[in-house]
Design a protein around this motif. Sequence first.
Motif, PDB file in Angstrom:
ATOM      1  N   LYS A  99       0.795  -1.050   0.145  1.00 57.34           N
ATOM      2  CA  LYS A  99       0.002  -0.073   0.050  1.00 57.34           C
ATOM      3  C   LYS A  99       0.774   1.219   0.047  1.00 57.34           C
ATOM      4  O   LYS A  99       2.004   1.331   0.730  1.00 57.34           O
ATOM      5  CB  LYS A  99      -0.945   0.015   1.324  1.00 57.34           C
ATOM      6  N   PHE A 100       0.635   2.227  -0.828  1.00 60.47           N
ATOM      7  CA  PHE A 100       1.071   3.750  -0.967  1.00 60.47           C
ATOM      8  C   PHE A 100       0.088   4.515  -0.667  1.00 60.47           C
ATOM      9  O   PHE A 100      -1.095   4.353  -0.708  1.00 60.47           O
ATOM     10  CB  PHE A 100       1.826   3.642  -2.279  1.00 60.47           C
ATOM     11  N   ASP A 101       0.569   6.088  -0.152  1.00 55.83           N
ATOM     12  CA  ASP A 101      -0.419   6.842  -0.267  1.00 55.83           C
ATOM     13  C   ASP A 101      -0.888   7.114  -1.490  1.00 55.83           C
ATOM     14  O   ASP A 101      -2.022   7.404  -1.581  1.00 55.83           O
ATOM     15  CB  ASP A 101       0.484   8.219   0.364  1.00 55.83           C
ATOM     16  N   CYS A 102      -0.258   7.130  -2.478  1.00 51.10           N
ATOM     17  CA  CYS A 102      -0.586   7.381  -3.994  1.00 51.10           C
ATOM     18  C   CYS A 102       0.007   6.562  -4.829  1.00 51.10           C
ATOM     19  O   CYS A 102       1.306   6.293  -4.951  1.00 51.10           O
ATOM     20  CB  CYS A 102      -0.284   8.756  -4.308  1.00 51.10           C
ATOM     21  N   VAL A 103      -0.808   5.802  -5.812  1.00 52.81           N
ATOM     22  CA  VAL A 103      -0.228   5.349  -7.015  1.00 52.81           C
ATOM     23  C   VAL A 103      -0.246   6.039  -8.250  1.00 52.81           C
ATOM     24  O   VAL A 103      -1.457   6.666  -8.276  1.00 52.81           O
ATOM     25  CB  VAL A 103      -0.789   3.883  -7.123  1.00 52.81           C
ATOM     26  N   ALA A 125      -3.732   1.890  -2.593  1.00 55.34           N
ATOM     27  CA  ALA A 125      -3.460   3.529  -2.339  1.00 55.34           C
ATOM     28  C   ALA A 125      -4.545   4.159  -1.890  1.00 55.34           C
ATOM     29  O   ALA A 125      -5.824   3.890  -2.511  1.00 55.34           O
ATOM     30  CB  ALA A 125      -2.831   4.058  -3.761  1.00 55.34           C
TER      31      ALA A 125
END
Length: 432
Positions: A3-7, A154
């Motif tokens: 998981k990322f803050d934004c993809v 994300a």
Amino acid sequence: MEKFDCVIIGAGPAGVAAALTLVRKGLTVAVFERGEYPGSKNLFGGVLYSTVLNKLIPEFWKEASVERHITKRRYSILSKNSEMAVEFGFEDFNHPPFNNSFTVLRAKFDRWFAQKAEDAGAVIFTETVVDDFIYDKGKVSGIKARREGGDVYADVVVCAEGANSLLTEKAGLKKKPLPHQMITAVKEIISIPKDVIEDRFNLSDNEGMALEFFGGAVKGMIGSGFIYTNKDSLSVGVGCPISAMKENNMKPNDLLESFKSHPVVKKLLRGGKTEELSAKMIPELGYKTLPKLIADGLLIVGDAGGFVNPSLYREGTNMAMYSGVAAAETILEARQSGDFSEKGLQGYIKKLEESFVMEDLERYGDVPEKLSEMPQLFKEYPDAILKMVQGYFTISDLPKDELHRQAWNGFKDNISMWKLLLDMYKARKAVL
Ligand SMILES: Cc1cc2nc3c(=O)[nH]c(=O)nc-3n(C[C@H](O)[C@H](O)[C@H](O)COP(=O)(O)OP(=O)(O)OC[C@H]3O[C@@H](n4cnc5c(N)ncnc54)[C@H](O)[C@@H]3O)c2cc1C
């Protein structure tokens, strides 16, 4: 689960500008790029407009892979074997910030730009195609990448996939563009020694020139041919709407060959060696038919959003970067409230509307459609004007008054003056 803050999908100018802005504020960002490296699949005509880039990376030209700054522009209308041209040169553009207009080669420039985002903390996955979005209760919550363990999650996804925007269409934000809304363009890089380029185009070190050709350059279709000077190569190409190519039963490569063999163009390319040939599309959606740009958990930036100014400026890269930065700033704001719904991302639309992006698209977005209603601008008028002027300058034993009368009568017999004046007025209004 990754998981990322934004993809971000796509490591072109739009995606990388968004990534750089976000990682600088401490967010975790993953960029997925299908090419072997950022830029490997990208091509454009050649002039990078850089007001946004210069804010992101001040005085970037000192370190970036730029070719030449543009100080000269030439616009030509060709008939079968003649030319009518106007050329401008601006010494003021020879000093920083060089009028924010540089020729670049995307394979080098995009790689450098992406490296800046990577150095700042973005993770870039190359050779990885994104096939779809992952949804959670109707909100985009990640992407499906074509690799092992390819489901990546994300808070928010930025789609910067460029002109061939299959994912934007898949998400239901955009209809499949019509043939008149997409330009098909082909381009060659032709190597020519640096000193030959400078002599031939009358340039000093690092100065560059942009040349645009209309009319007979593209067989009288709406569209144009171009030559842009790089350090030791020329970017040479043509672009026309898919609809015009179909109507005229024309293949992009044949059109490029015909442009290159025009007597005016041939002289500018002599001695050159073709290094690479590639083709790509440019969106010309028109202001009224831009896609929906936000959905729950998703923002659309750059060419995928239709952000290309199709007028004489041909500005796509700067708009792509602006939209990337605007999307990133909106995400930063949305994080404060934790609201990544369509409502929470509304700030993106506001930022675009208050900027040159939407103002210019509103002003120029429909130019191609308006011009396509006047096909005579690209064929009948240039041919008739050039024939008349050739008559004026043809030396013979006839008295000059008689020569001029013949030339003028020949013109009047083919062209209605009133229609010409009206069309010129309409064209000026549409383009300038
Ligand atoms: C022939 C031509 C001439 C042009 N001339 C100019 C010019 O002179 N000046 C100017 O400013 N603009 C010009 N443009 C327009 C300019 O190139 C674009 O506006 C600009 O590149 C848009 O940037 P972007 O980041 O939105 O998209 P792109 O630069 O197209 O980047 C999109 C990236 O996404 C990647 N991608 C796509 N789909 C996926 C997927 N599913 N998964 C993973 N990765 C994916 C692609 O490989 C690509 O790297 C020209 C364009 C063309 C084709």
